[in-house]
Design a protein around this motif. Structure first.
Motif, PDB file in Angstrom:
ATOM      1  N   GLY A  38      -5.144   2.183  -3.933  1.00 46.94           N
ATOM      2  CA  GLY A  38      -4.375   1.526  -2.897  1.00 46.94           C
ATOM      3  C   GLY A  38      -4.496   0.017  -3.009  1.00 46.94           C
ATOM      4  O   GLY A  38      -5.444  -0.501  -3.603  1.00 46.94           O
ATOM      5  N   PHE A  39      -3.505  -0.682  -2.447  1.00 44.91           N
ATOM      6  CA  PHE A  39      -3.506  -2.138  -2.542  1.00 44.91           C
ATOM      7  C   PHE A  39      -4.091  -2.768  -1.292  1.00 44.91           C
ATOM      8  O   PHE A  39      -3.602  -2.554  -0.176  1.00 44.91           O
ATOM      9  N   LEU A  40      -5.171  -3.521  -1.483  1.00 44.56           N
ATOM     10  CA  LEU A  40      -5.754  -4.358  -0.441  1.00 44.56           C
ATOM     11  C   LEU A  40      -5.971  -5.730  -1.061  1.00 44.56           C
ATOM     12  O   LEU A  40      -6.784  -5.879  -1.975  1.00 44.56           O
ATOM     13  N   ASN A  41      -5.232  -6.714  -0.590  1.00 43.48           N
ATOM     14  CA  ASN A  41      -5.249  -8.036  -1.199  1.00 43.48           C
ATOM     15  C   ASN A  41      -6.661  -8.590  -1.320  1.00 43.48           C
ATOM     16  O   ASN A  41      -7.076  -9.042  -2.398  1.00 43.48           O
ATOM     17  N   ALA A  42      -7.410  -8.534  -0.223  1.00 43.29           N
ATOM     18  CA  ALA A  42      -8.751  -9.114  -0.234  1.00 43.29           C
ATOM     19  C   ALA A  42      -9.667  -8.369  -1.199  1.00 43.29           C
ATOM     20  O   ALA A  42     -10.463  -8.984  -1.922  1.00 43.29           O
ATOM     21  N   GLU A  43      -9.552  -7.042  -1.238  1.00 41.04           N
ATOM     22  CA  GLU A  43     -10.432  -6.256  -2.113  1.00 41.04           C
ATOM     23  C   GLU A  43     -10.114  -6.530  -3.581  1.00 41.04           C
ATOM     24  O   GLU A  43     -11.024  -6.732  -4.394  1.00 41.04           O
ATOM     25  N   TRP A  44      -8.826  -6.548  -3.925  1.00 42.89           N
ATOM     26  CA  TRP A  44      -8.461  -6.794  -5.316  1.00 42.89           C
ATOM     27  C   TRP A  44      -8.926  -8.176  -5.752  1.00 42.89           C
ATOM     28  O   TRP A  44      -9.471  -8.331  -6.853  1.00 42.89           O
ATOM     29  N   GLY A  61       0.867  -5.499  -5.477  1.00 41.46           N
ATOM     30  CA  GLY A  61      -0.244  -5.609  -6.424  1.00 41.46           C
ATOM     31  C   GLY A  61       0.158  -6.301  -7.705  1.00 41.46           C
ATOM     32  O   GLY A  61      -0.579  -7.136  -8.241  1.00 41.46           O
ATOM     33  N   PRO A  93       3.624  -1.207  -2.127  1.00 42.31           N
ATOM     34  CA  PRO A  93       2.284  -1.703  -2.464  1.00 42.31           C
ATOM     35  C   PRO A  93       2.119  -1.982  -3.956  1.00 42.31           C
ATOM     36  O   PRO A  93       1.368  -2.883  -4.335  1.00 42.31           O
TER      37      PRO A  93
END
Length: 216
Positions: free
Chosen positions: A145-151, A99, A95
Motif C-alpha cells: 500500500g502507498f503511504l507517503n511518509a512510510e515510503w 507512488g 495509489p
C-alpha cells in the motif's frame, strides 16, 4: 621577479591544434538495431521504417537505456546495487500513480512490474502473501500500500537522495508484466502412418485333373 610570457605564435599554434581536435570528439552517429516484419534483425545508421521495431544503440553497442544507466552518479549506482527498488502496480490504481509520482519526484531509479493477468495475481500472492497493489520493495524491505511518509522514511533509510540527481535524459525501464505469457506449445508431429500389411495371396486352387497334359 622575472615573469616569462608564452610567445604569441606558440599560443596561436596551440589554439589551432585544439580546433583541429574538436571535430574528432563529436558524438558518433547513432546506430539502430532493427527487427523487420519477418523477424529478421539488422543494424543500420538510418532510422527504421514505420513497420519495423528498433532500439537505438550507444557507441558501445548497448541500448540507449543501458547507456543512460551507465551514466548514473556513482552514489546512485552503489545504492541500486545494494537496495534495488521495484514498484508493483495495477490498472486504474490511484495509489499506484501516487507512488510512481513520488519515486519520479525524488529521482529514484526503479523497475515497474505490472499486475494484470490471473497469472500475475498468482505470482504477486506468492511474492507478498496478498493481491493488493501498489507494493514497493527496497532491497529486502516490502511495503504494502502507498503511504507517503512510510515510503519516504524507508527510501531515506536506504540512503536515496531526497531530490533528483539523475542525469538529463535518463529514463527508467518501461513497465513490464510480472509474469510472461506462456509460449504456445509447438504443434505435435503427425504420427507416421502405420503401414498396412496386405493379406497374403491365397494359394491358387488346385488345377483340375488334366490327364491330357495340355498347358494353356
Amino acid at each position: 621577479m622575472k615573469t616569462t610570457h608564452r610567445p604569441r605564435h606558440a599560443a596561436l599554434l596551440a589554439a589551432a591544434a585544439l580546433l583541429a581536435v574538436i571535430p574528432l570528439l563529436a558524438p558518433a552517429q547513432g546506430i539502430y538495431r532493427i527487427v523487420g516484419p519477418d523477424g529478421r534483425i539488422t543494424f543500420s545508421d538510418k532510422p527504421p521504417a514505420s513497420n519495423e521495431k528498433a532500439t537505438a544503440l550507444g557507441p558501445g553497442g548497448r541500448s540507449a537505456q543501458n547507456d543512460a544507466a551507465g551514466e548514473l552518479p556513482f552514489e546512485l549506482r552503489q545504492l541500486i546495487s545494494r537496495y534495488p527498488v521495484t514498484l508493483y502496480t495495477g490498472d486504474d490504481c490511484a495509489p499506484c500513480i501516487a507512488g510512481r509520482n513520488l519515486l519520479n519526484s525524488r529521482g529514484i531509479p526503479y523497475t515497474e512490474r505490472t499486475v494484470k493477468t490471473p497469472m500475475d495475481v498468482d505470482a504477486l500472492q506468492q511474492l507478498s502473501g496478498g493481491s493488493t497493489v501498489p507494493i514497493l520493495t527496497i532491497g529486502g524491505q516490502r511495503l504494502k500500500g502507498f503511504l507517503n511518509a512510510e515510503w519516504n522514511q524507508y527510501l531515506d533509510a536506504a540512503g536515496y537522495p531526497a531530490s533528483s540527481r539523475l542525469p538529463a535524459g535518463y529514463r527508467n525501464p518501461a513497465p513490464s508484466p510480472l509474469t510472461s505469457l506462456p509460449e504456445a506449445p509447438a504443434p505435435s508431429a503427425q504420427p507416421a502412418p502405420v503401414p498396412v500389411q496386405e493379406a497374403p495371396a491365397s494359394p491358387p486352387p488346385p488345377a483340375p485333373s488334366n490327364p491330357t497334359g495340355i498347358v494353356f
